[in-house]
Design a protein around this motif. Structure first.
Motif, PDB file in Angstrom:
ATOM      1  N   ALA A 214      17.056 -18.815 -45.277  1.00 11.91           N
ATOM      2  CA  ALA A 214      16.023 -18.486 -46.262  1.00 11.91           C
ATOM      3  C   ALA A 214      16.510 -17.497 -47.321  1.00 11.91           C
ATOM      4  O   ALA A 214      15.743 -17.144 -48.230  1.00 11.91           O
ATOM      5  CB  ALA A 214      14.793 -17.916 -45.555  1.00 11.91           C
ATOM      6  N   LEU A 215      17.768 -17.052 -47.224  1.00 10.50           N
ATOM      7  CA  LEU A 215      18.283 -16.144 -48.253  1.00 10.50           C
ATOM      8  C   LEU A 215      18.481 -16.906 -49.562  1.00 10.50           C
ATOM      9  O   LEU A 215      18.998 -18.029 -49.568  1.00 10.50           O
ATOM     10  CB  LEU A 215      19.616 -15.542 -47.813  1.00 10.50           C
ATOM     11  N   PRO A 216      18.098 -16.319 -50.693  1.00 16.07           N
ATOM     12  CA  PRO A 216      18.299 -16.981 -51.982  1.00 16.07           C
ATOM     13  C   PRO A 216      19.771 -17.305 -52.225  1.00 16.07           C
ATOM     14  O   PRO A 216      20.652 -16.470 -51.967  1.00 16.07           O
ATOM     15  CB  PRO A 216      17.772 -15.950 -52.983  1.00 16.07           C
TER      16      PRO A 216
ATOM     17  N   THR B 175      22.365 -28.506 -50.721  1.00 17.43           N
ATOM     18  CA  THR B 175      21.511 -28.439 -49.534  1.00 17.43           C
ATOM     19  C   THR B 175      20.194 -27.725 -49.828  1.00 17.43           C
ATOM     20  O   THR B 175      19.408 -27.483 -48.900  1.00 17.43           O
ATOM     21  CB  THR B 175      22.217 -27.717 -48.364  1.00 17.43           C
ATOM     22  N   PHE B 176      19.941 -27.373 -51.068  1.00 16.16           N
ATOM     23  CA  PHE B 176      18.684 -26.712 -51.441  1.00 16.16           C
ATOM     24  C   PHE B 176      17.518 -27.663 -51.179  1.00 16.16           C
ATOM     25  O   PHE B 176      17.552 -28.829 -51.577  1.00 16.16           O
ATOM     26  CB  PHE B 176      18.743 -26.343 -52.920  1.00 16.16           C
ATOM     27  N   GLN B 177      16.481 -27.162 -50.478  1.00 17.28           N
ATOM     28  CA  GLN B 177      15.375 -28.039 -50.120  1.00 17.28           C
ATOM     29  C   GLN B 177      14.076 -27.257 -50.005  1.00 17.28           C
ATOM     30  O   GLN B 177      14.080 -26.039 -49.813  1.00 17.28           O
ATOM     31  CB  GLN B 177      15.665 -28.747 -48.797  1.00 17.28           C
ATOM     32  N   ALA B 178      12.976 -27.992 -50.110  1.00 14.82           N
ATOM     33  CA  ALA B 178      11.640 -27.434 -49.940  1.00 14.82           C
ATOM     34  C   ALA B 178      10.905 -28.226 -48.871  1.00 14.82           C
ATOM     35  O   ALA B 178      11.045 -29.447 -48.788  1.00 14.82           O
ATOM     36  CB  ALA B 178      10.876 -27.490 -51.266  1.00 14.82           C
ATOM     37  N   LEU B 179      10.107 -27.504 -48.063  1.00 12.57           N
ATOM     38  CA  LEU B 179       9.376 -28.137 -46.969  1.00 12.57           C
ATOM     39  C   LEU B 179       7.930 -27.657 -46.995  1.00 12.57           C
ATOM     40  O   LEU B 179       7.662 -26.461 -47.088  1.00 12.57           O
ATOM     41  CB  LEU B 179      10.024 -27.762 -45.626  1.00 12.57           C
TER      42      LEU B 179
ATOM     43  N   HIS C 173       5.667 -29.931 -42.917  1.00 14.33           N
ATOM     44  CA  HIS C 173       6.738 -30.578 -42.147  1.00 14.33           C
ATOM     45  C   HIS C 173       7.396 -31.739 -42.895  1.00 14.33           C
ATOM     46  O   HIS C 173       8.103 -32.545 -42.293  1.00 14.33           O
ATOM     47  CB  HIS C 173       6.218 -31.072 -40.788  1.00 14.33           C
ATOM     48  N   GLN C 174       7.176 -31.814 -44.223  1.00 18.59           N
ATOM     49  CA  GLN C 174       7.756 -32.891 -45.024  1.00 18.59           C
ATOM     50  C   GLN C 174       8.498 -32.314 -46.228  1.00 18.59           C
ATOM     51  O   GLN C 174       8.060 -31.312 -46.803  1.00 18.59           O
ATOM     52  CB  GLN C 174       6.667 -33.852 -45.518  1.00 18.59           C
ATOM     53  N   PRO C 175       9.599 -32.961 -46.657  1.00 19.62           N
ATOM     54  CA  PRO C 175      10.276 -32.489 -47.867  1.00 19.62           C
ATOM     55  C   PRO C 175       9.425 -32.729 -49.105  1.00 19.62           C
ATOM     56  O   PRO C 175       8.747 -33.754 -49.216  1.00 19.62           O
ATOM     57  CB  PRO C 175      11.568 -33.324 -47.905  1.00 19.62           C
ATOM     58  N   VAL C 176       9.454 -31.755 -50.027  1.00 17.25           N
ATOM     59  CA  VAL C 176       8.704 -31.862 -51.275  1.00 17.25           C
ATOM     60  C   VAL C 176       9.588 -31.401 -52.431  1.00 17.25           C
ATOM     61  O   VAL C 176      10.660 -30.831 -52.217  1.00 17.25           O
ATOM     62  CB  VAL C 176       7.405 -31.014 -51.239  1.00 17.25           C
ATOM     63  N   ASP C 177       9.138 -31.639 -53.646  1.00 18.16           N
ATOM     64  CA  ASP C 177       9.838 -31.197 -54.845  1.00 18.16           C
ATOM     65  C   ASP C 177       9.807 -29.666 -54.894  1.00 18.16           C
ATOM     66  O   ASP C 177       8.732 -29.066 -54.947  1.00 18.16           O
ATOM     67  CB  ASP C 177       9.150 -31.778 -56.080  1.00 18.16           C
ATOM     68  N   PRO C 178      10.980 -28.999 -54.892  1.00 15.95           N
ATOM     69  CA  PRO C 178      10.987 -27.538 -54.849  1.00 15.95           C
ATOM     70  C   PRO C 178      10.462 -26.867 -56.110  1.00 15.95           C
ATOM     71  O   PRO C 178      10.173 -25.670 -56.097  1.00 15.95           O
ATOM     72  CB  PRO C 178      12.464 -27.198 -54.626  1.00 15.95           C
TER      73      PRO C 178
ATOM     74  N   ALA D  74       5.641 -23.785 -50.936  1.00 16.39           N
ATOM     75  CA  ALA D  74       6.508 -24.472 -49.976  1.00 16.39           C
ATOM     76  C   ALA D  74       7.637 -23.551 -49.550  1.00 16.39           C
ATOM     77  O   ALA D  74       8.012 -22.617 -50.273  1.00 16.39           O
ATOM     78  CB  ALA D  74       7.077 -25.750 -50.591  1.00 16.39           C
ATOM     79  N   ASP D  75       8.179 -23.813 -48.368  1.00 19.75           N
ATOM     80  CA  ASP D  75       9.322 -23.058 -47.882  1.00 19.75           C
ATOM     81  C   ASP D  75      10.587 -23.566 -48.563  1.00 19.75           C
ATOM     82  O   ASP D  75      10.810 -24.780 -48.659  1.00 19.75           O
ATOM     83  CB  ASP D  75       9.446 -23.223 -46.369  1.00 19.75           C
ATOM     84  N   LEU D  76      11.412 -22.661 -49.043  1.00 16.19           N
ATOM     85  CA  LEU D  76      12.667 -23.018 -49.703  1.00 16.19           C
ATOM     86  C   LEU D  76      13.823 -22.524 -48.841  1.00 16.19           C
ATOM     87  O   LEU D  76      13.858 -21.353 -48.443  1.00 16.19           O
ATOM     88  CB  LEU D  76      12.757 -22.372 -51.089  1.00 16.19           C
ATOM     89  N   THR D  77      14.772 -23.401 -48.557  1.00 15.84           N
ATOM     90  CA  THR D  77      15.917 -23.027 -47.724  1.00 15.84           C
ATOM     91  C   THR D  77      17.173 -23.743 -48.203  1.00 15.84           C
ATOM     92  O   THR D  77      17.113 -24.651 -49.054  1.00 15.84           O
ATOM     93  CB  THR D  77      15.697 -23.396 -46.240  1.00 15.84           C
ATOM     94  N   ALA D  78      18.299 -23.341 -47.642  1.00 15.47           N
ATOM     95  CA  ALA D  78      19.575 -24.032 -47.850  1.00 15.47           C
ATOM     96  C   ALA D  78      20.404 -23.875 -46.585  1.00 15.47           C
ATOM     97  O   ALA D  78      20.224 -22.913 -45.821  1.00 15.47           O
ATOM     98  CB  ALA D  78      20.319 -23.452 -49.047  1.00 15.47           C
TER      99      ALA D  78
END
Length: 352
Positions: free
Chosen positions: A156-158, A245-249, A252-257, A264-268
């Motif tokens: 979750a770190l930027p 690998t940047f993604q938004a959730l 429990h589903q991927p969404v447009d970040p 939404a949760d943003l992670t890499a």
């Protein structure tokens, strides 16, 4: 004004922002940030972490920490810490599993490193029977032996994200196209932090790195090197960053970040090589989570807990064990890296 409007206004006034700046705003904005306004964990949240899947995860991690503490002579006092503790579920399981270890709780200063005031309040409520110390950053922890867990913290770190262009790099940025936030690339510039990546990448390759990794690993590893202890870093990723690998959730589903900042949760994926390079202490080999848990005895614990279970309760228990350990689930995607001082054994379940 929504966070989307605030970010659009910032970009309109000052120009495109880095992915790291965007992630920091989305996750930690004091009024609109994801961790400020959401309850992200569990089946009703946007994602589920290993401690929420089964108590077995936290129990085994706790016993791993306690065994390492005993192996190092049971130092007193010591810091029992977690980075980004979520709702406090993992620490609650750790404390329950270790309550029978002589003098462990008495010697422990339970410290939670948490930037969200909302989550800190949830942690205090769940851990109400314990004396808990909250700090906002790892460098605020006490200078004493450190036994630490970081489960799904580093993802979750930027991050900053770059595409190679010759001997230079173009950084991913968030800009505007009309009223919409869009991803784009900045000019090709030298990036001293990526000089070593010129050896293993080609033009067009993408790499990511989290600027906060260095200071955090220095704070953790420095305490372990100076005073003793261990660190368990458990996250999804691999040894070296390559690719986007940047993604938004959400739900429990991927969404447009970029669609709804702060919602939404943003992670890499975690670059474990970067963590290892920044650690001023000894490190273990990178080990799949499933292998780590099996070495600690999760199957035996699962069989013990299954005694007396029937029907849907037994099915859910079996599914939880599979999800944590099977290579097609979390078993291989999630990795474990241990930190320990020179001259000591690596943490149980891990190899040097």
């Amino acid at each position: 004004m929504s966070l989307r409007d605030l970010i659009r206004a910032r970009v309109a006034q000052n120009g495109p922002i880095s992915l790291a700046d965007y992630m920091a705003e989305c996750l930690l904005h004091p009024e609109h940030g994801y961790y400020t306004t959401s309850v992200p964990f569990g089946a009703a949240g946007d994602f589920i972490t290993a401690p929420e899947i089964s108590q077995m995860f936290g129990e085994l991690v706790g016993l791993c920490l306690a065994q390492a503490w005993m192996d190092q002579g049971a130092p007193k006092p010591f810091t029992l810490a977690e980075l980004g503790p979520g709702r406090g579920t993992l620490m609650a399981d750790v404390l329950r599993a270790t309550r029978g270890v002589p003098a462990f709780h008495e010697a422990a200063t339970v410290t939670l490193v948490e930037a969200s005031s909302q989550l800190a309040q949830q942690q205090r409520e769940l851990l109400a029977g314990f004396d808990i110390t909250h700090v906002a950053s790892a460098d605020e922890m006490a200078e004493q032996p450190l036994f630490l867990i970081a489960n799904e913290f580093f993802d979750a770190l930027p991050i900053r994200q770059f595409i190679r262009a010759g001997q230079r790099w173009r950084e991913t940025q968030i800009g505007l196209s009309g009223e919409d936030l869009v991803l784009g690339q900045g000019p090709a510039l030298p990036q001293p932090a990526l000089k070593d990546r010129l050896q293993d990448t080609r033009d067009g390759d993408m790499v990511e790195y989290a600027p906060a990794v260095g200071p955090i690993m220095d704070a953790i590893g420095g305490r372990i090197a100076r005073h003793g202890g261990i660190g368990l870093i458990i996250d999804y990723g691999d040894w070296r960053s390559l690719g986007d690998t940047f993604q938004a959730l959400k739900d429990h589903q991927p969404v447009d970040p970029l669609a709804d900042p702060g919602a939404a949760d943003l992670t890499a994926h975690v670059d474990f090589e970067a963590l290892a390079t920044a650690a001023p202490c000894e490190i273990t080999r990178l080990t799949p989570q499933g292998v780590f848990l099996e070495r600690l005895g999760i199957t035996q614990r699962a069989q013990s807990l299954a005694t007396g279970l029937r029907g849907s309760a037994l099915e859910a228990h079996i599914a939880a064990h599979r999800r944590l350990t099977h290579p097609d689930e979390m078993g291989n995607l999630f990795k474990v890296m241990g930190l320990f001082p020179a001259g000591c054994s690596p943490p149980p379940g891990l190899d040097q």
